[in-house]
Motif scaffolding. Structure first.
Motif, PDB file in Angstrom:
ATOM      1  N   GLU A   1      81.080  93.273  47.819  1.00  0.00           N
ATOM      2  CA  GLU A   1      82.524  93.080  47.958  1.00  0.00           C
ATOM      3  C   GLU A   1      82.877  92.262  49.196  1.00  0.00           C
ATOM      4  O   GLU A   1      83.977  91.721  49.293  1.00  0.00           O
ATOM      5  N   GLN A   2      81.943  92.175  50.147  1.00  0.00           N
ATOM      6  CA  GLN A   2      82.193  91.426  51.373  1.00  0.00           C
ATOM      7  C   GLN A   2      81.616  90.018  51.328  1.00  0.00           C
ATOM      8  O   GLN A   2      81.787  89.244  52.260  1.00  0.00           O
ATOM      9  N   VAL A   3      80.907  89.687  50.244  1.00  0.00           N
ATOM     10  CA  VAL A   3      80.219  88.405  50.135  1.00  0.00           C
ATOM     11  C   VAL A   3      81.003  87.478  49.212  1.00  0.00           C
ATOM     12  O   VAL A   3      81.478  87.898  48.154  1.00  0.00           O
ATOM     13  N   ALA A   4      81.121  86.205  49.614  1.00  0.00           N
ATOM     14  CA  ALA A   4      81.891  85.246  48.824  1.00  0.00           C
ATOM     15  C   ALA A   4      81.240  84.990  47.472  1.00  0.00           C
ATOM     16  O   ALA A   4      81.865  85.124  46.424  1.00  0.00           O
ATOM     17  N   ASP A   5      79.951  84.631  47.470  1.00  0.00           N
ATOM     18  CA  ASP A   5      79.224  84.357  46.223  1.00  0.00           C
ATOM     19  C   ASP A   5      78.349  85.565  45.902  1.00  0.00           C
ATOM     20  O   ASP A   5      77.125  85.514  45.992  1.00  0.00           O
ATOM     21  N   ALA A   6      78.995  86.654  45.490  1.00  0.00           N
ATOM     22  CA  ALA A   6      78.277  87.911  45.292  1.00  0.00           C
ATOM     23  C   ALA A   6      77.380  87.845  44.070  1.00  0.00           C
ATOM     24  O   ALA A   6      77.756  87.305  43.024  1.00  0.00           O
ATOM     25  N   GLN A   7      76.178  88.413  44.217  1.00  0.00           N
ATOM     26  CA  GLN A   7      75.243  88.461  43.104  1.00  0.00           C
ATOM     27  C   GLN A   7      74.392  89.724  43.206  1.00  0.00           C
ATOM     28  O   GLN A   7      73.894  90.062  44.270  1.00  0.00           O
ATOM     29  N   ILE A   8      74.248  90.401  42.061  1.00  0.00           N
ATOM     30  CA  ILE A   8      73.442  91.621  41.983  1.00  0.00           C
ATOM     31  C   ILE A   8      72.456  91.461  40.840  1.00  0.00           C
ATOM     32  O   ILE A   8      72.831  91.025  39.750  1.00  0.00           O
ATOM     33  N   SER A   9      71.214  91.816  41.086  1.00  0.00           N
ATOM     34  CA  SER A   9      70.208  91.765  40.022  1.00  0.00           C
ATOM     35  C   SER A   9      69.513  93.113  39.904  1.00  0.00           C
ATOM     36  O   SER A   9      69.233  93.767  40.913  1.00  0.00           O
ATOM     37  N   VAL A  10      69.258  93.525  38.667  1.00  0.00           N
ATOM     38  CA  VAL A  10      68.567  94.773  38.379  1.00  0.00           C
ATOM     39  C   VAL A  10      67.409  94.446  37.436  1.00  0.00           C
ATOM     40  O   VAL A  10      67.615  93.827  36.390  1.00  0.00           O
ATOM     41  N   THR A  11      66.208  94.886  37.822  1.00  0.00           N
ATOM     42  CA  THR A  11      65.020  94.559  37.038  1.00  0.00           C
ATOM     43  C   THR A  11      64.164  95.807  36.827  1.00  0.00           C
ATOM     44  O   THR A  11      63.943  96.570  37.780  1.00  0.00           O
ATOM     45  N   PHE A  12      63.727  96.013  35.598  1.00  0.00           N
ATOM     46  CA  PHE A  12      62.735  97.038  35.269  1.00  0.00           C
ATOM     47  C   PHE A  12      61.530  96.302  34.670  1.00  0.00           C
ATOM     48  O   PHE A  12      61.642  95.741  33.574  1.00  0.00           O
ATOM     49  N   LYS A  13      60.419  96.311  35.364  1.00  0.00           N
ATOM     50  CA  LYS A  13      59.241  95.639  34.834  1.00  0.00           C
ATOM     51  C   LYS A  13      58.030  96.558  34.931  1.00  0.00           C
ATOM     52  O   LYS A  13      57.926  97.383  35.839  1.00  0.00           O
ATOM     53  N   THR A  14      57.125  96.419  33.983  1.00  0.00           N
ATOM     54  CA  THR A  14      55.937  97.266  33.951  1.00  0.00           C
ATOM     55  C   THR A  14      54.686  96.402  34.058  1.00  0.00           C
ATOM     56  O   THR A  14      54.548  95.406  33.345  1.00  0.00           O
ATOM     57  N   VAL A  15      53.781  96.810  34.947  1.00  0.00           N
ATOM     58  CA  VAL A  15      52.509  96.120  35.153  1.00  0.00           C
ATOM     59  C   VAL A  15      51.433  97.173  35.400  1.00  0.00           C
ATOM     60  O   VAL A  15      51.584  98.012  36.300  1.00  0.00           O
ATOM     61  N   ASP A  16      50.370  97.139  34.603  1.00  0.00           N
ATOM     62  CA  ASP A  16      49.253  98.070  34.782  1.00  0.00           C
ATOM     63  C   ASP A  16      49.710  99.529  34.812  1.00  0.00           C
ATOM     64  O   ASP A  16      49.369 100.299  35.709  1.00  0.00           O
ATOM     65  N   HIS A  17      50.534  99.899  33.835  1.00  0.00           N
ATOM     66  CA  HIS A  17      51.016 101.279  33.691  1.00  0.00           C
ATOM     67  C   HIS A  17      51.825 101.747  34.898  1.00  0.00           C
ATOM     68  O   HIS A  17      51.866 102.931  35.200  1.00  0.00           O
TER      69      HIS A  17
END
Length: 439
Positions: A350-366
């Protein structure tokens, strides 16, 4: 004897007030009052003809409450918890009024120590009434706020509550007989032990109610989240259907343009396609990966939080390439952790002009990596080592509990880890959980 009847009448009145407050108005109706008065008068008649000892009156009051509350609420949970709480409150307040006066003045009257001077009896009776009123006022707010009575009605009535009721009655019966049989010289120690037991009973009743209410509120919250995501998925299905017909729609539009039929094109666009906002469709497409999150609680949470961020004008990236079915860590703890990360990300964005949020769920080797990242206002002012320190916050006093709680929860999981790092202007939180099952 007159004192005992006055005291009993006052107890019955206070008991009725407890039922009124704890059971709400819908439980408190003329039929209940009639049954209550009938049972009370019957006990009084039996006691008057010396068919009941005074020691058993308290036990019979609990039994009366339990039967009446169960009959009118049709719920063992309500009957057990309310009757246990009422009687425990009665005993504790009696201990600090009439019995306390008995000890201080060395009064020679027998149990329950009601034969005192008229002025002292009135003062003790008023004190007792005010103490019960204070208890009722203190719990009334929470009963109304959380609608505790209706929540208790919705609890599954298992055999444990029936056994709890029977155990409660047996314990109270045993205590009353102990009072009747033990000598006066042991009464003080017995009273202290008994009051301690009643205090534990009150704590048990309150903690049981708190646990039930908390579970129900969490269930309501998750149901709301799931409902929100179900609606979101429904809209996304419409979007996918629209995209499958994309070529046909373009072909049809081309035909109108070749004929220079702008009126027909406008009619086709407004009446057939029924698209109010193309940007609205594009916004919904961003959350298509949420289909792969098959854990409903997490799906509801993520969908709700990202929807809020989207409404605030923040750019959102969600990447869940594989279906997520089950976790190797407690679900409630995982929900709390992701909620903390998303709340912090939204608040910082909310305080950032070019706000960006990323959410990642990744699986590697169990192993599953849960990554939440957001652009920060000033990366140079952030010290990674301070973020999980208790009470540390860049947002003022009284803050800084969320990330400390997150770190504590992750550390409590076996072979799990939390990594925090900065890259460019983005702050990354990565939770690694072992042995994840993925289809």
């Amino acid at each position: 004897m007159a004192y005992l009847y006055i005291y009993a009448a006052l107890m019955l009145l206070i008991n009725l007030l407890y039922i009124y407050v704890l059971g709400k108005k819908e439980l408190f109706h003329p039929r209940l009052i009639t049954a209550y008065l009938t049972a009370s008068i019957s006990l009084a008649i039996l006691f008057y003809f010396h068919l009941l000892p005074s020691n058993l009156l308290g036990f019979l009051l609990v039994l009366m409450n339990l039967i009446i509350l169960f009959y009118f609420s049709k719920n063992w949970v309500v009957g057990t918890l309310v009757s246990a709480f009422i009687y425990a409150a009665f005993q504790i307040i009696w201990f600090f009024t009439y019995y306390g006066y008995h000890v201080l003045t060395q009064n020679t009257s027998p149990y329950p120590f009601l034969i005192v001077k008229p002025l002292a009896f009135c003062i003790l009776a008023i004190t007792m009434f005010l103490a019960h009123s204070a208890v009722l006022l203190s719990i009334n707010h929470y009963i109304r706020k959380y609608d505790i009575y209706h929540i208790l009605l919705q609890v599954h009535q298992g055999i444990r509550f029936i056994l709890y009721s029977i155990t409660l009655l047996l314990i109270l019966l045993f205590i009353n007989f102990i009072f009747y049989l033990w000598e006066e010289t042991f009464f003080t120690w017995l009273s202290i032990l008994t009051i301690s037991a009643y205090s534990l009973l009150i704590l048990l009743s309150i903690s049981t109610v708190v646990f039930i209410v908390r579970q129900r509120l969490q269930q309501i919250f998750l149901e709301e989240q799931i409902s929100y995501v179900a609606k979101l998925e429904s809209e996304n299905s419409l979007v996918q259907s629209f995209r499958h017909d994309y070529k046909n729609i373009l072909l049809t539009i081309g035909i109108f343009l070749e004929r220079n039929d702008l009126y027909g094109l406008k009619k086709y666009y407004n009446e057939e396609l029924k698209i109010s906002s193309y940007q609205e469709l594009e916004d919904r497409v961003d959350f298509l990966d949420l289909r792969n999150m098959q854990i409903l609680a997490l799906k509801g949470l993520i969908g709700n939080k990202l929807g809020i961020a989207k409404q605030k004008g923040m750019n959102i990236e969600l990447d869940i390439p594989q279906p997520i079915i089950r976790l190797s860590v407690p679900l409630i703890d995982c929900v709390r952790c992701i909620s903390i990360l998303l709340d912090n990300a939204i608040e910082e964005s909310e305080q950032v002009a070019d706000a960006q949020i990323s959410v990642t769920f990744k699986t590697v080797d169990h192993q599953m990596s849960i990554i939440v990242a957001n652009r920060v206002l000033d990366a140079k002012k952030i010290r990674i080592s301070d973020l999980t320190r208790k009470h540390f916050s860049t947002k003022g006093d009284g803050r800084g509990k969320g990330l400390h709680t997150l770190n504590r929860l992750v550390r409590s999981w076996q072979n799990a880890s939390l990594d925090i790092h900065m890259q460019d202007d983005f702050l990354y939180f990565e939770i690694v959980i072992p042995e994840i099952e993925v289809n």
